[in-house]
Design a protein around this motif. Structure first.
Motif, PDB file in Angstrom:
ATOM      1  N   ARG A   1      33.321  28.607  34.396  1.00  0.00           N
ATOM      2  CA  ARG A   1      32.765  28.542  35.926  1.00  0.00           C
ATOM      3  C   ARG A   1      31.901  29.200  36.853  1.00  0.00           C
ATOM      4  NH1 ARG A   1      37.574  29.086  38.134  1.00  0.00           N
ATOM      5  NH2 ARG A   1      37.527  29.633  40.320  1.00  0.00           N
ATOM      6  N   LEU A   2      32.232  31.021  36.013  1.00  0.00           N
ATOM      7  CA  LEU A   2      31.650  31.579  37.096  1.00  0.00           C
ATOM      8  C   LEU A   2      30.852  32.092  36.355  1.00  0.00           C
ATOM      9  CD1 LEU A   2      34.123  32.244  39.158  1.00  0.00           C
ATOM     10  CD2 LEU A   2      32.950  30.771  39.885  1.00  0.00           C
ATOM     11  N   ALA A   3      30.214  31.804  34.621  1.00  0.00           N
ATOM     12  CA  ALA A   3      29.645  32.030  34.148  1.00  0.00           C
ATOM     13  C   ALA A   3      28.009  32.704  34.095  1.00  0.00           C
ATOM     14  CB  ALA A   3      30.208  31.481  32.369  1.00  0.00           C
ATOM     15  N   GLY A   4      27.647  31.659  34.792  1.00  0.00           N
ATOM     16  CA  GLY A   4      26.229  31.756  35.215  1.00  0.00           C
ATOM     17  C   GLY A   4      26.184  32.658  36.344  1.00  0.00           C
ATOM     18  N   HIS A   5      27.107  33.016  36.408  1.00  0.00           N
ATOM     19  CA  HIS A   5      26.508  34.772  37.356  1.00  0.00           C
ATOM     20  C   HIS A   5      26.470  35.942  36.771  1.00  0.00           C
ATOM     21  CE1 HIS A   5      27.498  32.440  41.238  1.00  0.00           C
ATOM     22  NE2 HIS A   5      28.585  31.886  40.786  1.00  0.00           N
ATOM     23  N   GLY A   6      26.258  35.506  35.141  1.00  0.00           N
ATOM     24  CA  GLY A   6      26.212  36.775  34.704  1.00  0.00           C
ATOM     25  C   GLY A   6      26.782  37.832  34.604  1.00  0.00           C
ATOM     26  N   VAL A   7      25.876  39.268  34.067  1.00  0.00           N
ATOM     27  CA  VAL A   7      27.242  40.498  34.419  1.00  0.00           C
ATOM     28  C   VAL A   7      28.389  40.071  35.201  1.00  0.00           C
ATOM     29  CG1 VAL A   7      26.777  42.868  34.572  1.00  0.00           C
ATOM     30  CG2 VAL A   7      24.901  40.987  33.073  1.00  0.00           C
ATOM     31  N   MET A   8      27.648  40.151  36.903  1.00  0.00           N
ATOM     32  CA  MET A   8      28.573  39.976  37.331  1.00  0.00           C
ATOM     33  C   MET A   8      30.214  39.294  36.615  1.00  0.00           C
ATOM     34  SD  MET A   8      27.606  42.329  39.066  1.00  0.00           S
ATOM     35  CE  MET A   8      28.897  42.923  41.049  1.00  0.00           C
ATOM     36  N   PHE A   9      29.937  38.419  36.899  1.00  0.00           N
ATOM     37  CA  PHE A   9      30.620  37.656  36.120  1.00  0.00           C
ATOM     38  C   PHE A   9      31.607  38.432  35.665  1.00  0.00           C
ATOM     39  CE2 PHE A   9      32.533  34.631  32.668  1.00  0.00           C
ATOM     40  CZ  PHE A   9      33.206  34.841  33.261  1.00  0.00           C
ATOM     41  N   LEU A  10      31.452  38.795  34.290  1.00  0.00           N
ATOM     42  CA  LEU A  10      31.455  39.633  33.073  1.00  0.00           C
ATOM     43  C   LEU A  10      32.877  41.153  34.077  1.00  0.00           C
ATOM     44  CD1 LEU A  10      28.983  39.252  30.820  1.00  0.00           C
ATOM     45  CD2 LEU A  10      31.198  38.303  30.985  1.00  0.00           C
ATOM     46  N   LEU A  11      32.158  41.356  34.583  1.00  0.00           N
ATOM     47  CA  LEU A  11      32.378  42.046  34.953  1.00  0.00           C
ATOM     48  C   LEU A  11      33.576  42.575  36.391  1.00  0.00           C
ATOM     49  CD1 LEU A  11      31.997  45.651  35.391  1.00  0.00           C
ATOM     50  CD2 LEU A  11      30.473  45.377  37.604  1.00  0.00           C
ATOM     51  N   HIS A  12      33.848  41.339  36.969  1.00  0.00           N
ATOM     52  CA  HIS A  12      34.962  40.590  37.411  1.00  0.00           C
ATOM     53  C   HIS A  12      36.266  40.571  36.779  1.00  0.00           C
ATOM     54  CE1 HIS A  12      37.408  37.641  39.086  1.00  0.00           C
ATOM     55  NE2 HIS A  12      36.967  38.778  40.731  1.00  0.00           N
ATOM     56  N   GLY A  13      36.178  40.256  35.645  1.00  0.00           N
ATOM     57  CA  GLY A  13      36.903  39.920  35.435  1.00  0.00           C
ATOM     58  C   GLY A  13      37.177  41.187  34.545  1.00  0.00           C
ATOM     59  N   LEU A  14      36.648  42.202  34.077  1.00  0.00           N
ATOM     60  CA  LEU A  14      37.058  43.390  33.840  1.00  0.00           C
ATOM     61  C   LEU A  14      38.130  43.926  34.681  1.00  0.00           C
ATOM     62  CD1 LEU A  14      37.169  45.057  31.348  1.00  0.00           C
ATOM     63  CD2 LEU A  14      35.092  46.263  31.771  1.00  0.00           C
ATOM     64  N   LEU A  15      37.199  44.160  35.399  1.00  0.00           N
ATOM     65  CA  LEU A  15      37.455  45.036  37.158  1.00  0.00           C
ATOM     66  C   LEU A  15      38.857  44.355  37.163  1.00  0.00           C
ATOM     67  CD1 LEU A  15      34.973  46.283  38.703  1.00  0.00           C
ATOM     68  CD2 LEU A  15      36.219  47.571  36.897  1.00  0.00           C
ATOM     69  N   ASP A  16      39.669  43.328  37.404  1.00  0.00           N
ATOM     70  CA  ASP A  16      40.319  42.520  37.484  1.00  0.00           C
ATOM     71  C   ASP A  16      41.582  42.640  36.976  1.00  0.00           C
ATOM     72  OD1 ASP A  16      41.071  40.207  39.989  1.00  0.00           O
ATOM     73  OD2 ASP A  16      41.556  38.855  37.625  1.00  0.00           O
ATOM     74  N   TYR A  17      41.033  42.460  35.552  1.00  0.00           N
ATOM     75  CA  TYR A  17      42.212  42.980  34.530  1.00  0.00           C
ATOM     76  C   TYR A  17      43.016  44.027  34.899  1.00  0.00           C
ATOM     77  CZ  TYR A  17      44.658  43.934  30.485  1.00  0.00           C
ATOM     78  OH  TYR A  17      46.220  44.190  29.153  1.00  0.00           O
ATOM     79  N   VAL A  18      41.787  44.789  35.204  1.00  0.00           N
ATOM     80  CA  VAL A  18      42.256  46.469  35.153  1.00  0.00           C
ATOM     81  C   VAL A  18      43.349  46.701  36.320  1.00  0.00           C
ATOM     82  CG1 VAL A  18      41.144  49.224  35.406  1.00  0.00           C
ATOM     83  CG2 VAL A  18      40.483  46.877  33.302  1.00  0.00           C
ATOM     84  N   VAL A  19      43.019  46.058  37.728  1.00  0.00           N
ATOM     85  CA  VAL A  19      43.508  46.376  39.037  1.00  0.00           C
ATOM     86  C   VAL A  19      45.098  45.542  38.745  1.00  0.00           C
ATOM     87  CG1 VAL A  19      43.876  45.481  41.449  1.00  0.00           C
ATOM     88  CG2 VAL A  19      41.271  46.362  40.031  1.00  0.00           C
ATOM     89  N   ASP A  20      44.753  44.558  38.354  1.00  0.00           N
ATOM     90  CA  ASP A  20      45.595  44.088  38.259  1.00  0.00           C
ATOM     91  C   ASP A  20      47.220  44.170  37.728  1.00  0.00           C
ATOM     92  OD1 ASP A  20      44.815  41.804  39.812  1.00  0.00           O
ATOM     93  OD2 ASP A  20      44.833  39.882  38.483  1.00  0.00           O
ATOM     94  N   THR A  21      46.548  44.832  36.379  1.00  0.00           N
ATOM     95  CA  THR A  21      47.702  45.923  35.365  1.00  0.00           C
ATOM     96  C   THR A  21      48.237  46.966  36.530  1.00  0.00           C
ATOM     97  OG1 THR A  21      46.253  46.367  34.090  1.00  0.00           O
ATOM     98  CG2 THR A  21      46.515  45.248  32.916  1.00  0.00           C
ATOM     99  N   GLN A  22      47.721  47.727  36.686  1.00  0.00           N
ATOM    100  CA  GLN A  22      47.935  48.312  37.624  1.00  0.00           C
ATOM    101  C   GLN A  22      49.100  48.287  38.336  1.00  0.00           C
ATOM    102  OE1 GLN A  22      44.888  51.010  39.367  1.00  0.00           O
ATOM    103  NE2 GLN A  22      44.153  51.604  37.391  1.00  0.00           N
ATOM    104  N   PHE A  23      48.443  47.043  39.222  1.00  0.00           N
ATOM    105  CA  PHE A  23      49.466  46.423  40.606  1.00  0.00           C
ATOM    106  C   PHE A  23      50.732  46.241  40.143  1.00  0.00           C
ATOM    107  CE2 PHE A  23      50.657  42.623  43.208  1.00  0.00           C
ATOM    108  CZ  PHE A  23      50.282  43.053  44.175  1.00  0.00           C
ATOM    109  N   ASP A  24      50.676  45.511  38.495  1.00  0.00           N
ATOM    110  CA  ASP A  24      51.561  45.135  37.904  1.00  0.00           C
ATOM    111  C   ASP A  24      53.050  46.359  37.718  1.00  0.00           C
ATOM    112  OD1 ASP A  24      51.789  42.586  38.246  1.00  0.00           O
ATOM    113  OD2 ASP A  24      50.920  42.186  36.312  1.00  0.00           O
ATOM    114  N   LEU A  25      51.975  47.018  37.285  1.00  0.00           N
ATOM    115  CA  LEU A  25      52.746  48.189  37.014  1.00  0.00           C
ATOM    116  C   LEU A  25      53.997  49.242  38.331  1.00  0.00           C
ATOM    117  CD1 LEU A  25      53.561  51.290  34.798  1.00  0.00           C
ATOM    118  CD2 LEU A  25      51.632  51.561  35.535  1.00  0.00           C
TER     119      LEU A  25
END
Length: 322
Positions: free
Chosen positions: A128-152
């Protein structure tokens, strides 16, 4: 091929050759993502020319072990982050370099140990946030990176707490295994600290309002949430390091205490043995002494040995030296 084309907030095409990217990046209404894994310098050179990437940013991609960072250029951002990967119980981070242009996101992974498929699934879950273009994609990538670090860091915290509790459990510890566990935990915590703490600066730079490439009031709260996770991870990893340092000091104190106990007991038994040795040595002289050649002399020496040994044992036991 890990490629995607979004147009007007909808996924229009994916899996197309990277050579076709140049046909879409010129359209302001399109958002393009493509992923490379361990590309050659020639491949990076071609992509750099097509997207107008700065030569220093391309050079950084070819240089391993970059610090997590954000470099700002005239027409794009260059971001370096690290994904979490384990190799034989040891943290082996995977470097991920990211180029961010107004309508294109390029991810370059150091190895296939970084799960880019999970990032794609996150994008699909928040389409639903795909309309925000590159910032939507970048957020998903950084969110995954930070979440895996948080889980660790959560896992490391649980292991550190279990290690602390095991130090005071009754029974004999396997000293080598305990030492190895402590070493691996400290090494993993240190490795995580190196890649997690600089993420505060990375997300903080993206949240600056003067960044035209990432200025999006709708996506700002989502980046604030990522920033919050980054701060929690950074604080938590410091807490884990302190916990492991305390566990190490406790272990050393226990070893010192146990060594003192052993030395105290050995010294006490040596003292008990020394007195009978002195008495029997006295009676073994080659000079006349009371009871020489008499049976009562033998029994007197035996009684002296027994009384002295019992007296010393009782004295040491009373002082908790035995």
């Amino acid at each position: 091929m890990h490629t995607r084309l979004y147009r007007n907030g909808a996924l229009e095409k994916e899996g197309f050759p990277i050579a076709d990217v140049s046909d879409y990046v010129g359209d302001p209404g399109s958002t393009v993502w493509f992923d490379l894994c361990s590309p050659t310098p020639e491949d990076l050179g071609v992509i750099g020319e097509e997207l107008g990437l700065h030569e220093l940013a391309v050079e950084d991609v070819l240089t391993d072990h970059q610090r997590p960072k954000v470099d700002i250029y005239d027409n794009h951002l260059f971001i370096t982050v690290y994904g979490v990967h384990f190799e034989e119980d040891r943290l082996d981070p995977v470097e991920v370099n990211i180029f961010v242009t107004p309508n294109a996101l390029v991810t370059i992974r150091g190895s296939d140990h970084f799960d880019i498929g999970e990032v794609v699934r996150r994008w699909d879950a928040a389409s639903r946030l795909a309309g925000h273009g590159v910032m939507f994609l970048l957020h998903g990538l950084l969110d995954y990176v930070v979440d895996t670090q948080f889980d660790l860091v959560q896992e490391l915290d649980a292991e550190a707490e279990a290690l602390e509790e095991s130090l005071f459990e009754e029974g004999v510890h396997d000293a080598r295994e305990l030492q190895r566990t402590m070493y691996v935990l400290r090494k993993n915590a240190t490795g995580l600290r190196k890649i997690a703490l600089p993420m505060r600066e990375v997300i903080g730079t993206l949240l600056r309002r003067d960044q035209e490439l990432v200025a999006d009031p709708v996506m700002a709260p989502y980046y604030e949430d990522v920033h919050d996770h980054v701060l929690r991870t950074a604080e938590w990893v410091e807490s884990v390091r302190d916990m492991l340092a305390n566990a190490r000091e406790t272990r050393l104190a226990q070893q010192g205490f146990r060594l003192n106990e052993i030395m105290k007991r050995v010294t006490s038994w040596a003292a008990i043995i020394a007195v009978p040795t002195m008495i029997t040595g006295f009676y073994g002289q080659n000079v006349p002494y009371p009871g020489e050649g008499e049976s009562w002399g033998f029994w007197m020496s035996t009684v002296l040995v027994a009384l002295a040994s019992v007296a010393l044992y009782a004295a040491f036991k009373k002082r908790d030296w035995l």
